[in-house]
Scaffold this motif. Structure first.
Motif, PDB file in Angstrom:
ATOM      1  N   LEU A 143       3.483  32.981  -9.195  1.00 40.60           N
ATOM      2  CA  LEU A 143       3.214  31.560  -8.919  1.00 40.60           C
ATOM      3  C   LEU A 143       2.588  30.928 -10.163  1.00 40.60           C
ATOM      4  O   LEU A 143       1.478  31.274 -10.544  1.00 40.60           O
ATOM      5  N   ASN A 144       3.313  30.013 -10.780  1.00 46.07           N
ATOM      6  CA  ASN A 144       2.825  29.419 -12.034  1.00 46.07           C
ATOM      7  C   ASN A 144       2.416  27.963 -11.900  1.00 46.07           C
ATOM      8  O   ASN A 144       1.989  27.351 -12.876  1.00 46.07           O
ATOM      9  N   ASN A 145       2.560  27.399 -10.710  1.00 44.39           N
ATOM     10  CA  ASN A 145       2.314  25.963 -10.549  1.00 44.39           C
ATOM     11  C   ASN A 145       1.161  25.661  -9.600  1.00 44.39           C
ATOM     12  O   ASN A 145       0.944  24.518  -9.218  1.00 44.39           O
ATOM     13  N   VAL A 146       0.451  26.698  -9.211  1.00 48.31           N
ATOM     14  CA  VAL A 146      -0.795  26.509  -8.473  1.00 48.31           C
ATOM     15  C   VAL A 146      -1.931  27.084  -9.320  1.00 48.31           C
ATOM     16  O   VAL A 146      -1.751  28.067 -10.018  1.00 48.31           O
ATOM     17  N   VAL A 147      -3.072  26.423  -9.266  1.00 47.08           N
ATOM     18  CA  VAL A 147      -4.254  26.921  -9.961  1.00 47.08           C
ATOM     19  C   VAL A 147      -5.295  27.237  -8.888  1.00 47.08           C
ATOM     20  O   VAL A 147      -5.780  26.328  -8.202  1.00 47.08           O
ATOM     21  N   VAL A 148      -5.592  28.515  -8.712  1.00 51.05           N
ATOM     22  CA  VAL A 148      -6.580  28.897  -7.702  1.00 51.05           C
ATOM     23  C   VAL A 148      -7.968  28.667  -8.298  1.00 51.05           C
ATOM     24  O   VAL A 148      -8.375  29.336  -9.246  1.00 51.05           O
ATOM     25  N   ARG A 149      -8.658  27.681  -7.749  1.00 49.78           N
ATOM     26  CA  ARG A 149      -9.928  27.235  -8.324  1.00 49.78           C
ATOM     27  C   ARG A 149     -11.146  27.891  -7.675  1.00 49.78           C
ATOM     28  O   ARG A 149     -12.265  27.730  -8.142  1.00 49.78           O
ATOM     29  N   GLY A 150     -10.923  28.597  -6.543  1.00 51.46           N
ATOM     30  CA  GLY A 150     -12.057  29.233  -5.888  1.00 51.46           C
ATOM     31  C   GLY A 150     -11.819  29.378  -4.401  1.00 51.46           C
ATOM     32  O   GLY A 150     -10.674  29.545  -3.973  1.00 51.46           O
ATOM     33  N   VAL A 151     -12.913  29.290  -3.638  1.00 49.89           N
ATOM     34  CA  VAL A 151     -12.834  29.542  -2.199  1.00 49.89           C
ATOM     35  C   VAL A 151     -13.452  28.390  -1.404  1.00 49.89           C
ATOM     36  O   VAL A 151     -14.239  27.604  -1.918  1.00 49.89           O
ATOM     37  N   MET A 152     -13.059  28.314  -0.151  1.00 48.00           N
ATOM     38  CA  MET A 152     -13.620  27.321   0.772  1.00 48.00           C
ATOM     39  C   MET A 152     -13.944  28.014   2.086  1.00 48.00           C
ATOM     40  O   MET A 152     -13.260  28.970   2.465  1.00 48.00           O
ATOM     41  N   GLY A 153     -14.992  27.559   2.752  1.00 47.46           N
ATOM     42  CA  GLY A 153     -15.309  28.128   4.052  1.00 47.46           C
ATOM     43  C   GLY A 153     -16.100  27.161   4.912  1.00 47.46           C
ATOM     44  O   GLY A 153     -16.729  26.229   4.414  1.00 47.46           O
ATOM     45  N   ARG A 169     -23.851  32.766   2.471  1.00 46.11           N
ATOM     46  CA  ARG A 169     -24.167  33.833   1.506  1.00 46.11           C
ATOM     47  C   ARG A 169     -22.996  34.814   1.411  1.00 46.11           C
ATOM     48  O   ARG A 169     -22.630  35.256   0.332  1.00 46.11           O
ATOM     49  N   GLN A 170     -22.409  35.110   2.558  1.00 43.04           N
ATOM     50  CA  GLN A 170     -21.244  36.001   2.583  1.00 43.04           C
ATOM     51  C   GLN A 170     -20.087  35.395   1.795  1.00 43.04           C
ATOM     52  O   GLN A 170     -19.410  36.096   1.030  1.00 43.04           O
ATOM     53  N   LEU A 171     -19.872  34.103   1.960  1.00 46.88           N
ATOM     54  CA  LEU A 171     -18.773  33.443   1.233  1.00 46.88           C
ATOM     55  C   LEU A 171     -19.002  33.537  -0.267  1.00 46.88           C
ATOM     56  O   LEU A 171     -18.091  33.808  -1.044  1.00 46.88           O
ATOM     57  N   ARG A 172     -20.245  33.333  -0.677  1.00 46.80           N
ATOM     58  CA  ARG A 172     -20.540  33.436  -2.104  1.00 46.80           C
ATOM     59  C   ARG A 172     -20.321  34.860  -2.622  1.00 46.80           C
ATOM     60  O   ARG A 172     -19.812  35.063  -3.730  1.00 46.80           O
ATOM     61  N   LEU A 173     -20.695  35.849  -1.803  1.00 51.91           N
ATOM     62  CA  LEU A 173     -20.467  37.243  -2.204  1.00 51.91           C
ATOM     63  C   LEU A 173     -18.975  37.533  -2.317  1.00 51.91           C
ATOM     64  O   LEU A 173     -18.536  38.204  -3.258  1.00 51.91           O
ATOM     65  N   TYR A 174     -18.186  37.010  -1.387  1.00 52.06           N
ATOM     66  CA  TYR A 174     -16.730  37.164  -1.483  1.00 52.06           C
ATOM     67  C   TYR A 174     -16.204  36.545  -2.768  1.00 52.06           C
ATOM     68  O   TYR A 174     -15.371  37.120  -3.469  1.00 52.06           O
ATOM     69  N   MET A 194     -18.451  24.686   0.231  1.00 50.56           N
ATOM     70  CA  MET A 194     -19.106  24.949   1.517  1.00 50.56           C
ATOM     71  C   MET A 194     -20.228  23.951   1.706  1.00 50.56           C
ATOM     72  O   MET A 194     -20.869  23.522   0.748  1.00 50.56           O
ATOM     73  N   GLY A 195     -20.445  23.575   2.964  1.00 53.51           N
ATOM     74  CA  GLY A 195     -21.481  22.616   3.289  1.00 53.51           C
ATOM     75  C   GLY A 195     -20.893  21.311   3.770  1.00 53.51           C
ATOM     76  O   GLY A 195     -20.029  20.735   3.112  1.00 53.51           O
ATOM     77  N   MET A 196     -21.335  20.853   4.950  1.00 52.08           N
ATOM     78  CA  MET A 196     -20.912  19.594   5.551  1.00 52.08           C
ATOM     79  C   MET A 196     -22.201  18.800   5.869  1.00 52.08           C
ATOM     80  O   MET A 196     -23.282  19.177   5.447  1.00 52.08           O
ATOM     81  N   SER A 197     -22.059  17.716   6.621  1.00 54.57           N
ATOM     82  CA  SER A 197     -23.232  16.857   6.865  1.00 54.57           C
ATOM     83  C   SER A 197     -24.449  17.625   7.397  1.00 54.57           C
ATOM     84  O   SER A 197     -25.570  17.391   6.978  1.00 54.57           O
ATOM     85  N   GLY A 207     -25.466  28.311  -3.239  1.00 50.93           N
ATOM     86  CA  GLY A 207     -24.581  28.313  -4.411  1.00 50.93           C
ATOM     87  C   GLY A 207     -23.313  27.491  -4.305  1.00 50.93           C
ATOM     88  O   GLY A 207     -22.389  27.674  -5.105  1.00 50.93           O
ATOM     89  N   SER A 208     -23.267  26.571  -3.367  1.00 51.88           N
ATOM     90  CA  SER A 208     -22.101  25.699  -3.231  1.00 51.88           C
ATOM     91  C   SER A 208     -21.860  24.874  -4.502  1.00 51.88           C
ATOM     92  O   SER A 208     -22.805  24.425  -5.148  1.00 51.88           O
TER      93      SER A 208
END
Ligand code: PLP
Length: 221
Positions: A143-153, A169-174, A194-197, A207-208
Protein backbone atom coordinates in the motif's frame (compact mmCIF):
# COMPACT_ATOMS: atom_id res chain seq x y z
CA UNK A 1 -23.76 28.72 28.21
CA UNK A 2 -20.64 30.14 26.57
CA UNK A 3 -20.37 30.94 22.89
CA UNK A 4 -18.61 28.47 20.59
CA UNK A 5 -15.69 30.88 20.28
CA UNK A 6 -15.41 31.11 24.08
CA UNK A 7 -15.56 27.33 24.46
CA UNK A 8 -12.73 26.94 21.96
CA UNK A 9 -10.56 29.57 23.59
CA UNK A 10 -11.06 27.98 27.02
CA UNK A 11 -10.06 24.62 25.53
CA UNK A 12 -7.00 26.09 23.79
CA UNK A 13 -5.79 27.50 27.08
CA UNK A 14 -5.61 24.07 28.71
CA UNK A 15 -4.53 21.96 25.73
CA UNK A 16 -0.80 21.93 24.90
CA UNK A 17 0.24 23.72 21.68
CA UNK A 18 1.41 20.51 19.99
CA UNK A 19 -1.91 18.69 20.48
CA UNK A 20 -4.46 18.86 17.64
CA UNK A 21 -8.01 19.69 18.67
CA UNK A 22 -10.55 18.13 16.31
CA UNK A 23 -13.89 19.90 16.73
CA UNK A 24 -16.48 17.13 16.34
CA UNK A 25 -19.31 18.80 14.45
CA UNK A 26 -21.57 15.79 13.76
CA UNK A 27 -25.29 16.70 13.90
CA UNK A 28 -24.38 20.40 14.20
CA UNK A 29 -25.38 22.89 11.48
CA UNK A 30 -22.90 24.67 9.17
CA UNK A 31 -23.54 27.99 10.94
CA UNK A 32 -22.07 26.60 14.15
CA UNK A 33 -19.08 25.23 12.27
CA UNK A 34 -18.52 28.70 10.80
CA UNK A 35 -18.51 30.17 14.30
CA UNK A 36 -15.71 27.80 15.26
CA UNK A 37 -13.95 28.48 11.96
CA UNK A 38 -14.07 32.23 12.59
CA UNK A 39 -12.17 31.71 15.83
CA UNK A 40 -9.40 29.92 13.94
CA UNK A 41 -10.50 26.29 14.27
CA UNK A 42 -9.59 24.30 11.12
CA UNK A 43 -9.79 20.61 12.11
CA UNK A 44 -13.33 19.23 12.20
CA UNK A 45 -14.60 15.69 12.75
CA UNK A 46 -17.63 13.98 11.25
CA UNK A 47 -18.78 10.39 11.59
CA UNK A 48 -21.15 10.03 8.63
CA UNK A 49 -20.10 10.39 4.99
CA UNK A 50 -23.38 11.81 3.71
CA UNK A 51 -23.47 14.53 6.36
CA UNK A 52 -19.80 15.30 5.77
CA UNK A 53 -20.33 15.73 2.01
CA UNK A 54 -23.27 18.08 2.50
CA UNK A 55 -21.27 20.27 4.86
CA UNK A 56 -18.03 20.17 2.93
CA UNK A 57 -19.81 21.50 -0.15
CA UNK A 58 -20.85 24.75 1.51
CA UNK A 59 -17.98 25.36 3.95
CA UNK A 60 -14.47 26.81 3.41
CA UNK A 61 -12.05 24.67 1.42
CA UNK A 62 -9.22 24.98 3.94
CA UNK A 63 -11.11 23.00 6.60
CA UNK A 64 -9.29 19.78 7.45
CA UNK A 65 -12.00 17.13 7.70
CA UNK A 66 -11.40 14.07 9.88
CA UNK A 67 -13.57 11.00 9.42
CA UNK A 68 -14.00 9.57 12.93
CA UNK A 69 -16.84 7.05 12.54
CA UNK A 70 -17.05 3.57 11.09
CA UNK A 71 -16.51 3.79 7.33
CA UNK A 72 -17.97 1.35 4.82
CA UNK A 73 -15.63 0.48 1.95
CA UNK A 74 -18.20 1.50 -0.68
CA UNK A 75 -18.23 5.07 0.70
CA UNK A 76 -14.49 5.70 0.53
CA UNK A 77 -14.70 6.93 -3.05
CA UNK A 78 -16.84 9.90 -2.03
CA UNK A 79 -14.29 11.35 0.37
CA UNK A 80 -10.93 10.24 -1.09
CA UNK A 81 -10.32 13.49 -2.97
CA UNK A 82 -10.40 15.74 0.09
CA UNK A 83 -10.41 13.96 3.46
CA UNK A 84 -7.52 15.13 5.68
CA UNK A 85 -7.44 12.07 7.90
CA UNK A 86 -9.42 8.85 8.29
CA UNK A 87 -9.13 8.09 12.00
CA UNK A 88 -11.38 5.04 12.07
CA UNK A 89 -9.57 2.44 9.96
CA UNK A 90 -10.63 -0.88 11.44
CA UNK A 91 -9.77 -3.48 8.79
CA UNK A 92 -7.19 -4.27 6.13
CA UNK A 93 -10.00 -4.36 3.58
CA UNK A 94 -10.87 -0.75 4.41
CA UNK A 95 -7.22 0.33 4.36
CA UNK A 96 -6.62 -1.25 0.95
CA UNK A 97 -9.79 0.38 -0.41
CA UNK A 98 -8.56 3.76 0.85
CA UNK A 99 -5.23 3.05 -0.84
CA UNK A 100 -6.90 2.33 -4.17
CA UNK A 101 -9.15 5.40 -4.01
CA UNK A 102 -6.24 7.61 -2.94
CA UNK A 103 -4.31 6.49 -6.01
CA UNK A 104 -7.29 7.33 -8.23
CA UNK A 105 -7.53 10.75 -6.56
CA UNK A 106 -3.81 11.31 -7.06
CA UNK A 107 -3.00 11.83 -3.40
CA UNK A 108 -1.90 10.07 -0.24
CA UNK A 109 -4.38 9.78 2.62
CA UNK A 110 -3.43 9.99 6.30
CA UNK A 111 -4.98 7.20 8.36
CA UNK A 112 -5.11 6.08 11.97
CA UNK A 113 -5.58 2.48 13.02
CA UNK A 114 -8.52 2.31 15.40
CA UNK A 115 -7.82 -0.06 18.27
CA UNK A 116 -10.58 -1.52 20.42
CA UNK A 117 -9.67 -0.58 24.01
CA UNK A 118 -13.12 -0.32 25.64
CA UNK A 119 -14.98 -3.09 27.41
CA UNK A 120 -18.12 -2.45 25.35
CA UNK A 121 -18.57 -4.92 22.51
CA UNK A 122 -20.27 -2.36 20.32
CA UNK A 123 -17.25 -0.20 19.57
CA UNK A 124 -15.33 -0.79 16.37
CA UNK A 125 -11.63 -1.33 16.05
CA UNK A 126 -8.79 -3.79 15.54
CA UNK A 127 -7.39 -5.92 18.32
CA UNK A 128 -3.63 -5.48 18.71
CA UNK A 129 -3.16 -9.02 17.39
CA UNK A 130 -5.08 -8.19 14.23
CA UNK A 131 -2.92 -5.13 13.65
CA UNK A 132 0.31 -7.08 14.07
CA UNK A 133 -0.97 -9.73 11.69
CA UNK A 134 -1.74 -7.02 9.13
CA UNK A 135 1.63 -5.30 9.56
CA UNK A 136 3.45 -8.62 9.19
CA UNK A 137 1.69 -9.33 5.91
CA UNK A 138 3.38 -8.40 2.64
CA UNK A 139 0.06 -7.05 1.32
CA UNK A 140 0.26 -4.19 3.82
CA UNK A 141 3.63 -3.11 2.48
CA UNK A 142 2.25 -2.89 -1.05
CA UNK A 143 0.00 0.00 0.00
CA UNK A 144 1.74 3.16 -1.21
CA UNK A 145 -1.08 5.70 -1.06
CA UNK A 146 -1.99 5.57 2.60
CA UNK A 147 0.15 7.06 5.35
CA UNK A 148 -0.40 5.36 8.70
CA UNK A 149 0.00 8.23 11.14
CA UNK A 150 -0.74 6.37 14.38
CA UNK A 151 -3.61 4.97 16.40
CA UNK A 152 -7.06 6.00 17.59
CA UNK A 153 -9.17 4.66 20.43
CA UNK A 154 -12.29 5.29 22.46
CA UNK A 155 -12.46 4.53 26.16
CA UNK A 156 -15.36 2.80 27.86
CA UNK A 157 -18.34 5.10 28.46
CA UNK A 158 -18.13 5.36 32.23
CA UNK A 159 -17.57 7.98 34.89
CA UNK A 160 -14.94 5.75 36.50
CA UNK A 161 -11.77 7.56 35.52
CA UNK A 162 -9.55 4.71 36.71
CA UNK A 163 -10.99 2.55 33.96
CA UNK A 164 -10.69 5.32 31.37
CA UNK A 165 -7.09 6.08 32.38
CA UNK A 166 -6.14 2.40 32.23
CA UNK A 167 -7.56 2.11 28.71
CA UNK A 168 -5.80 5.25 27.46
CA UNK A 169 -2.55 4.03 29.00
CA UNK A 170 -3.02 0.72 27.21
CA UNK A 171 -3.55 2.50 23.90
CA UNK A 172 -0.35 4.44 24.38
CA UNK A 173 1.53 1.22 25.19
CA UNK A 174 0.15 -0.35 22.01
CA UNK A 175 1.27 2.71 20.07
CA UNK A 176 4.79 2.45 21.51
CA UNK A 177 4.91 -1.27 20.85
CA UNK A 178 3.88 -0.83 17.21
CA UNK A 179 6.28 2.06 16.74
CA UNK A 180 9.22 0.03 18.06
CA UNK A 181 8.36 -3.06 16.06
CA UNK A 182 7.15 -1.63 12.75
CA UNK A 183 7.62 2.15 12.41
CA UNK A 184 10.93 2.91 14.09
CA UNK A 185 12.38 4.98 11.27
CA UNK A 186 9.06 6.35 10.15
CA UNK A 187 8.54 9.93 11.36
CA UNK A 188 4.90 9.92 10.22
CA UNK A 189 3.81 7.34 12.78
CA UNK A 190 3.41 9.68 15.75
CA UNK A 191 -0.27 10.31 16.52
CA UNK A 192 -2.39 8.98 19.37
CA UNK A 193 -5.98 10.15 18.95
CA UNK A 194 -7.76 9.72 22.28
CA UNK A 195 -9.92 11.88 24.48
CA UNK A 196 -13.41 13.36 24.01
CA UNK A 197 -15.38 16.02 25.91
CA UNK A 198 -15.70 13.96 29.07
CA UNK A 199 -12.21 12.49 29.27
CA UNK A 200 -9.77 14.64 27.30
CA UNK A 201 -7.83 15.79 30.39
CA UNK A 202 -7.14 12.18 31.32
CA UNK A 203 -6.20 11.46 27.71
CA UNK A 204 -3.75 14.37 27.62
CA UNK A 205 -2.13 13.14 30.83
CA UNK A 206 -1.70 9.75 29.17
CA UNK A 207 -0.01 11.14 26.06
CA UNK A 208 -2.74 12.00 23.58
CA UNK A 209 -1.65 14.02 20.51
CA UNK A 210 -5.14 14.45 19.01
CA UNK A 211 -8.33 15.05 21.01
CA UNK A 212 -11.80 14.84 19.44
CA UNK A 213 -14.14 17.23 21.22
CA UNK A 214 -17.78 17.75 20.30
CA UNK A 215 -20.28 18.66 23.01
CA UNK A 216 -17.83 20.77 25.01
CA UNK A 217 -17.46 23.08 21.99
CA UNK A 218 -20.89 22.95 20.34
CA UNK A 219 -23.13 21.96 23.24
CA UNK A 220 -24.99 18.72 23.88
CA UNK A 221 -26.30 16.76 20.90
C1 PLP B 1 -19.01 11.90 18.83
C2 PLP B 1 -17.59 11.49 18.90
C3 PLP B 1 -16.64 12.26 19.60
C4 PLP B 1 -16.98 13.52 20.38
O1 PLP B 1 -17.79 13.24 21.46
P1 PLP B 1 -18.10 14.37 22.58
O2 PLP B 1 -18.38 13.60 23.80
O3 PLP B 1 -19.25 15.15 22.08
O4 PLP B 1 -16.87 15.22 22.71
C5 PLP B 1 -15.32 11.83 19.58
N1 PLP B 1 -14.94 10.72 18.91
C6 PLP B 1 -15.81 9.96 18.23
C7 PLP B 1 -15.33 8.76 17.52
C8 PLP B 1 -17.16 10.31 18.21
O5 PLP B 1 -18.04 9.55 17.52
Amino acid sequence: MHSIAANISILRRVVPENVTIVAVSKTKPPGMIMEAYASGQRDFGENRVQELLAKKDILPADIRWHLIGHLQTNKVKYIASFIAMIESVDSFKLLSTIDREALKAGRKIDCLLQIHIATEETKFGFSIEEIKEMLNDKAFHDLNNVVVRGVMGMATFTDNFDIVRREFRQLRLYFEELRQAYFLNNPYFREISMGMSGDYMTALEEGSTIIRVGSLIFGER
